[in-house]
Design a protein around this motif. Structure first.
Motif, mmCIF file in Angstrom:
data_model
loop_
_atom_site.group_PDB
_atom_site.id
_atom_site.type_symbol
_atom_site.label_atom_id
_atom_site.label_comp_id
_atom_site.label_asym_id
_atom_site.label_seq_id
_atom_site.Cartn_x
_atom_site.Cartn_y
_atom_site.Cartn_z
ATOM 1 N N LEU A 9 36.681 -45.126 17.053
ATOM 2 C CA LEU A 9 35.517 -44.617 16.330
ATOM 3 C C LEU A 9 35.405 -45.314 14.981
ATOM 4 N N LEU A 10 36.559 -45.435 14.318
ATOM 5 C CA LEU A 10 36.611 -46.082 13.011
ATOM 6 C C LEU A 10 36.192 -47.540 13.131
ATOM 7 N N ALA A 21 29.739 -51.515 12.630
ATOM 8 C CA ALA A 21 28.345 -51.190 12.320
ATOM 9 C C ALA A 21 28.039 -51.494 10.855
ATOM 10 N N LEU A 22 28.995 -51.103 9.985
ATOM 11 C CA LEU A 22 28.801 -51.371 8.555
ATOM 12 C C LEU A 22 28.682 -52.867 8.295
ATOM 13 N N LEU A 30 32.587 -47.865 13.550
ATOM 14 C CA LEU A 30 31.924 -47.595 12.285
ATOM 15 C C LEU A 30 31.991 -48.826 11.374
ATOM 16 N N PHE A 67 33.848 -48.041 1.683
ATOM 17 C CA PHE A 67 34.879 -47.956 2.718
ATOM 18 C C PHE A 67 36.106 -48.787 2.384
ATOM 19 N N TRP A 96 27.946 -49.252 1.076
ATOM 20 C CA TRP A 96 28.816 -48.514 1.996
ATOM 21 C C TRP A 96 30.053 -49.310 2.349
ATOM 22 N N GLN A 97 29.890 -50.632 2.440
ATOM 23 C CA GLN A 97 31.078 -51.450 2.694
ATOM 24 C C GLN A 97 32.071 -51.308 1.549
#
Lengths: 325, 340, 232
Positions: free
Chosen positions: B15-16, B22-23, B19, B35, B31-32
């Motif tokens: 999942l990570l 996608a980022l 994600l 994270f 958002w990058q």
């Protein structure tokens, strides 16, 4: 001859910086003695005091008015902090209390920052040194900054007053009893809350005086100025034997002397007058004590702290403490 | 091991990864960055948890290890040509080292540099630990804070290596989302396994009661020291990752504010809980981001730090165990059958 | 004078007192005996407010002191001379005594005089640090310090512990003298012979409960007490 003057000047330096450390360390030691709390926010109390003094002086108040105002303000803030941040966690593991004092320190720093930004001042402001504390005293060929003399004198006077207080008054006696054995002190009917509050009040008051003197010495103040002095005060308290007031005083002066030595010795090969020592010695001094070492002073001081904690955890004056370190 | 127990963590990792991919694809810089930050702080907080939460030896000096990792890796990876002009006074044995090789698009030099830097830091930690771990409680806290000051003084004064107080820039930007999260997962795995191991139980036992642990034959020093060294290793890795992400920094970064930030995350999450560390990081970073926006909007600078300190204080007063205490949110039970 | 009704005290999960009730009348000397860890000292600590009872009531002289702070309890006239003496070793003998009277104003010299009459040895040691006294002298100081508050009720915890036989005799003579002067006392004592000797009434404690009570003369003949505590 000039070497003698140099020595005297350095001695006054050592004693004056030692006075400041002693004033700070005493507050730490009193609170630690009773509560086993290392109050890191103590340095930030000092910072708050410096700001209070600066604004009192900016407002044009004479030193004789600014000084008591600063002390009273700092004491009140110290009492408030004790009440809301430390009393609720009394009896908690000592690390929790230490962290709590960090949080208090952060709040004081950022609160000050917020206030400065609000009134449109830069983070760092020049401290308006009062006339009494600027300039030099000349004793014949020796000149000594007034600030150093005042630091030395006020340190000694306040510490003597403090020692009279803890030996001659019931409250002072109660504080010493509480530091030795909290439960036994309770059984005497001593109101521990009152004793703790007094320790905070006195500690804050002394930190306030130290703050003013530090501020004059640095020439400027900023919200983070308390960090280094509180660490130094902690070292002083450890050197003297943590929790004892006399130890904190001795430790303060010992640390002041150590620091002045660590500042004066590197590069000594360059300033010794010619012919005083043999050329070989002078070369050796240049090689082993280069002036570039001076930058490492604080590192050496902390190494001294760690050695002290390991080998003489109860300090120069220390007797056996109640808990292991 | 029951394969079903692997399903939960595996699903979480997938999942990570999805994600992160996608980022990466969406190219959302904010958002990058967030994270990367979460990943970095996760490594820092998990390592600190290993040292502080499990053993009860409270270190405030870890950011010093981070600084050493950052400078170490930055110096090691500097290309030869730049090195001569940028750090002309490096000693000969170091001046010739340039771990800037890239093999098939993979920056092998960076991996080596961070491993070497972190390994050296672990060695430093071993020496420091041998001395300091004998102290306990708040005395170790202040002594390790002393270590932080010593590191800072050295960084400021060792001009030949660090450029002193000047900014160290020109660091090659190797770090990206994948690097950070690969290391974060590795840290998470190691810390988790250590907590579950007999050694981890020994650590927790001596944290609870040193005398009792000694009485039933649990040695106090080895677990403390091991925890301290491993945590210093990962903290140094976080430093290396940080250096190659931000690409220019100075000694002032690695000091008390950062220390306090990491400690805040640890305490709010719950000392001794691995999942608590994750929660603490996410909670504090999200809150800090919100408060930063509030600051920008209201022009009340300093409010975010004050509020964070206040929350920290409230947690210590009213919920000393943090959000999770020593409990865990167990991913490996997610898909596993109920225990008998 | 003191009425304890069903108190329960626990230290970190371990129940130390499990429903203890006892009574001390005015002028009485009541002894609390029992083996190590029975909860005798815990009972005294609960009375003086160092430990909190989770339920039940402690009433002294009409005041409910179950949840009162220790300094208030002392002000009401209860003085607790703790186990292990707990004198302030770094403070002088005189300072130790002065601290005993911290809740009261005035008449300091008179009270000091009273303590010197009971323990002439202390007068010779006034300036000495408490920690440098011998064990027996420390015990005298601890009792003297507890008397400085002019207590109406004195809680004495193991006053004979670790003392030479002659010193034990001396301490118990002082206890008798205090009783003669009308001081109410609750005495915790390992030395059951002496305790039964001076006490009016006795409570026997085992694992956090009172298991036996009665006049000292009666308990002395109780077979269980004889077996367990008097070694006959």
């Amino acid at each position: 001859m000039s070497l003698l003057y140099y020595f005297i000047q350095q001695l006054v330096n050592a004693l004056s910086i030692g006075s400041l450390y002693a004033l700070m360390a005493v507050g730490l030691a009193m609170v630690f003695g009773i509560l086993r709390l290392i109050n890191f926010a103590h340095g930030d109390m000092m910072m708050v005091a410096a700001y209070l003094a600066a604004f009192a002086l900016f407002a044009g108040l004479p030193l004789g008015l600014a000084l008591p105002l600063m002390i009273v303000g700092t004491v009140l803030i110290g009492l408030l902090i004790e009440r809301v941040a430390y009393r609720p966690i009394r009896g908690a593991p000592d690390v929790a209390a230490l962290l709590s004092s960090f949080a208090v320190g952060q709040m004081l720093q950022n609160g000050t920052l917020l206030w400065m930004r609000r009134i449109g001042r830069p983070d760092q402001i020049a401290f308006p040194a009062p006339a009494l504390l600027s300039g030099v005293f000349a004793f014949g060929p020796i000149t000594v900054p007034r600030l150093n003399v005042v630091s030395l004198v006020s340190g000694v006077v306040l510490l003597v007053l403090l020692s009279l207080f803890v030996t001659r008054t019931t409250l002072g006696l109660s504080m010493r009893a509480a530091a030795e054995d909290l439960d036994a002190a309770r059984l005497m009917g001593i109101n521990i809350n009152r004793v703790v509050a007094s320790a905070f009040a006195i500690g804050s008051g002394l930190a306030a005086v130290a703050g003013l003197l530090f501020a004059v010495q640095a020439g400027q103040i900023n919200p983070y100025m308390g960090f280094s002095p509180v660490l130094k005060a902690f070292i002083a308290a450890v050197i003297g034997g943590f929790g004892s007031i006399a130890g904190a005083v001795v430790g303060g002066y010992a640390l002041g002397t150590l620091e002045v030595l660590l500042t004066a010795l590197p590069g000594i090969g360059d300033i010794l007058p010619a012919g005083m020592v043999s050329p070989a010695t002078q070369a050796a001094l240049r090689q082993w004590l280069p002036s570039s070492l001076a930058g490492y002073r604080d590192a050496f001081v902390f190494v001294a702290l760690i050695l002290m904690l390991l080998f003489r955890p109860n300090g120069i004056l220390g007797k056996r403490g109640r808990d292991e370190m | 091991m029951n394969t079903r127990r692997l399903l939960g963590p595996l699903a979480a990792i997938l999942l990570l990864a999805a994600l992160l991919a996608a980022l990466q694809a969406a190219g959302l810089a904010f958002w990058q960055g967030l994270f990367v930050n979460i990943g970095l702080f996760l490594i820092l907080v998990l390592s600190l948890n290993l040292a502080n939460g499990f053993t009860g030896v409270f270190s405030l000096g870890h950011i010093g290890f981070m600084a050493l990792g950052a400078y170490g890796s930055a110096i090691l990876t500097l290309p030869l040509r730049e090195k001569q002009s940028y750090l002309p006074n490096l000693p000969a044995w170091l001046a010739g080292v340039h771990l800037d090789m890239v093999v098939g698009g993979f920056p092998l030099g960076f991996l080596l540099a961070s491993l070497i830097a972190a390994g050296l830091v672990a060695l430093v930690a071993l020496l420091v630990g041998l001395v300091l771990m004998r102290l306990s409680g708040h005395f170790v806290a202040v002594a390790t804070l002393g270590f932080l000051v010593i590191v800072r003084v050295i960084l400021f004064n060792a001009d030949a290596f660090t450029r002193g107080s000047r900014t160290f820039s020109n660091v090659t930007p190797y770090t990206n989302l994948w690097w950070v999260w690969a290391w974060a997962i590795a840290t998470l795995y190691v810390v988790w396994r250590l907590k579950e191991s007999p050694f981890g139980r020994a650590m927790l036992a001596q944290r609870e009661d040193r005398l009792a642990a000694q009485a039933i034959g649990i040695a106090v020093m080895p677990p403390r020291l091991l925890a301290f060294v491993i945590s210093a290793f990962f903290t140094a890795v976080a430093g290396a990752l940080y250096a190659h992400f931000i690409t220019s920094f100075s000694p002032t970064v690695f000091y008390f504010d950062l220390t306090f930030r990491v400690v805040t995350m640890l305490v709010i999450g719950g000392m001794g809980s691995v999942s608590g560390s994750v929660l603490g990081v996410v909670f504090v970073l999200a809150l800090a981001e919100l408060l930063r926006r509030l600051e920008d909007a209201t022009q009340l600078f300093g409010i975010s730090q004050s509020v964070l300190a206040l929350i920290f204080l409230l947690v210590i007063i009213f919920r000393r165990e943090g959000l999770l205490g020593q409990r865990e949110i167990a991913l490996d039970r997610l898909f596993a059958r109920r225990a008998r | 004078m003191l009425e304890i009704d069903n108190i329960h005290v626990a230290y970190g999960g371990i129940r130390a007192l499990n429903g203890v009730s006892l009574r001390v009348g005015p002028g009485e000397l009541v002894a609390l005996i029992g083996s190590n860890g029975a909860g005798k000292s815990t009972t005294l600590r609960a009375i003086s407010g160092l430990l909190r009872s989770r339920q039940g009531r402690i009433v002294y002289d009409g005041h409910d002191i179950t949840r009162a702070a220790t300094d208030r309890i002392v002000a009401l006239g209860i003085s607790h001379c703790p186990e292990g003496r707990r004198i302030f070793g770094g403070l002088s003998v005189r300072e130790n005594l002065v601290l005993g009277a911290v809740r009261r104003k005035g008449a300091l010299e008179e009270d000091l005089g009273r303590v010197y009459t009971l323990f002439p040895r202390l007068r010779e040691r006034l300036a000495q640090a408490g920690g440098t006294l011998s064990g027996g002298e420390q015990q005298m100081l601890a009792i003297g310090r507890a008397l400085m508050s002019r207590p109406a009720l004195l809680l004495l915890d193991e006053p004979s512990l670790g003392l030479a036989p002659l010193m034990v005799e001396h301490i118990f003579n002082v206890v008798r003298e205090l009783k003669r002067q009308g001081t109410t006392m609750l005495l915790v004592e390992q030395n059951v012979h002496h305790a039964l000797d001076v006490a009016d009434r006795v409570y026997v404690m085992e694992t956090g409960r009172i298991t036996l009570e009665g006049p000292a003369a009666e308990l002395r003949r109780n077979p269980q007490v004889e077996r367990s505590y008097l070694g006959r």
